[in-house]
Design an enzyme around this catalytic site. Sequence first.
Site, PDB file in Angstrom:
ATOM      1  N   THR A 125       0.828  -1.213   0.000  1.00  0.00           N
ATOM      2  CA  THR A 125       0.000   0.000   0.000  1.00  0.00           C
ATOM      3  C   THR A 125       0.859   1.259   0.000  1.00  0.00           C
ATOM      4  OG1 THR A 125      -1.483   1.283   1.410  1.00  0.00           O
ATOM      5  CG2 THR A 125      -0.131  -0.328   2.526  1.00  0.00           C
ATOM      6  N   ASP A 126       0.288   2.335  -0.541  1.00  0.00           N
ATOM      7  CA  ASP A 126       0.995   3.626  -0.493  1.00  0.00           C
ATOM      8  C   ASP A 126       1.115   4.146   0.941  1.00  0.00           C
ATOM      9  OD1 ASP A 126      -1.678   4.304  -0.089  1.00  0.00           O
ATOM     10  OD2 ASP A 126      -1.771   5.779  -1.713  1.00  0.00           O
ATOM     11  N   GLU A 127       0.329   3.559   1.864  1.00  0.00           N
ATOM     12  CA  GLU A 127       0.378   4.055   3.250  1.00  0.00           C
ATOM     13  C   GLU A 127       1.739   3.827   3.904  1.00  0.00           C
ATOM     14  OE1 GLU A 127      -2.937   3.540   5.818  1.00  0.00           O
ATOM     15  OE2 GLU A 127      -4.380   3.657   4.190  1.00  0.00           O
ATOM     16  N   TYR A 153      -1.627  -0.228  11.208  1.00  0.00           N
ATOM     17  CA  TYR A 153      -1.826  -0.917   9.921  1.00  0.00           C
ATOM     18  C   TYR A 153      -0.636  -0.674   8.985  1.00  0.00           C
ATOM     19  CZ  TYR A 153      -3.290  -1.419   5.058  1.00  0.00           C
ATOM     20  OH  TYR A 153      -3.332  -1.734   3.716  1.00  0.00           O
ATOM     21  N   LYS A 157       2.197  -3.274   7.415  1.00  0.00           N
ATOM     22  CA  LYS A 157       2.388  -3.504   5.971  1.00  0.00           C
ATOM     23  C   LYS A 157       3.838  -3.187   5.579  1.00  0.00           C
ATOM     24  CE  LYS A 157      -0.227  -4.490   3.186  1.00  0.00           C
ATOM     25  NZ  LYS A 157      -0.648  -5.818   2.669  1.00  0.00           N
TER      26      LYS A 157
END
Length: 339
Positions: A125-127, A153, A157
């Site tokens: 994810t870009d997060e 989260y 990741k």
Amino acid sequence: MKILVTGGAGFIGGNFVHYMVNKYPEDQIVNLDLLTYAGNLETLKPVEDKPNYKFVRGDIADRPFIMELFEKEQFDVVVNFAAESHVDRSITDPGIFVKTNVLGTQTLLDASRAYGVKRYHQVSTDEVYGDLPLDRPDLFFTEETPIHTSSPYSASKASADLFVLAYHRTFGLPVTVSRCSNNYGPYHFPEKLIPLMISRALADESLPVYGKGENVRDWLHVSDHCAAIDLIIRKGKVGEIYNIGGHNERTNLEVVKTILKALDKPESLIQYVTDRPGHDRRYAIDPTKIETELGWKPQYNFDTGIAMTIQWYLDNQDWWKHILSGEYSNYFEKMYGDR
Ligand code: NAD
Ligand code: DAU
């Protein structure tokens, strides 16, 4: 090829299973999913009888089970979607995010090594890049942007990504990693912004917008994400990270107002609630690498994609009403009751 798709009863994994089963009848697709609150076999109804599809229930973090499955099935490719995926849940209960997202990934990596998987792909994810300021529209996440996570989260990741890349460097495992922006489309679980707002607006319920609704997300239709992953597992360079995004930035308020307008519902349904702790301000992907190296281009702009998605939720009310009538209804009360 025999392809293991983990988390294929969830939103993006489910769409990916549909895409692969239909596009590659000569490949075998095995869908491994634990069926947590987010897993839904009804999502797989359109493919469940296809001869190139099989479902297996199990936990990616259950080492003996995973080793046995890999020994039996001899997968060529593994695509790991399975995860705890909701930021708000990671704030109330971080532990399961470490177990599934970190330990689960590492278990799959060990099994992939042990049984000679030819390509392990990690759906990230870009997060992992943290966030960008709201007043610098010139800034984007590239594959070189440093990891700088905000939530439990995204920390889980990012940890998983680092394990994947370490297994490549240390053990030579043939891996790729993709980091995508926010997805939307069919079969999206109604705890996430877009399906939550559609389902609540249809019921004339209040729409909880965090803070002032100024945070920006970069929306990509899920089928564009699926096509990008398909391209990466076939043509992507081993050891590489690919960012995926289509330059569709919108503030949360813009998204909510678009939904209300499409459904002909009043803006008075919007209710501003306490902000998410550590709320990332803006995500924005620079997709130059996947576009130039692999020739990927998104098919949908946000205006077309959101109209199709709203129509899907109108046409498939049984799918999401079933979810809302179950365990999830308590979650909404717990999450928003005191905000
Ligand atoms: P989701 O929550 O809809 O689905 C997750 C699936 O994983 C569910 O079917 C669940 O049952 C399954 N699962 C959970 N724990 C498991 C375990 N221990 N073993 C086996 N299966 C398990 O998530 P999603 O939105 O479809 O996201 C899929 C992946 O894509 C995640 O890895 C997420 O981090 C990543 N991602 C999501 C987005 C997005 O916008 N939704 C964007 C970029 C990346
Ligand atoms: O960027 C990719 C990520 O996108 C994925 O890695 C995550 O798995 C996925 O859940 C998503 O994370 P977000 O936190 O961006 O998605 P969410 O739908 O939870 O929230 C989108 C934005 O809307 C965010 O700024 C918070 C806001 N929001 C969300 C909810 C659920 C609200 O204002 N009200 C809400 O009720």
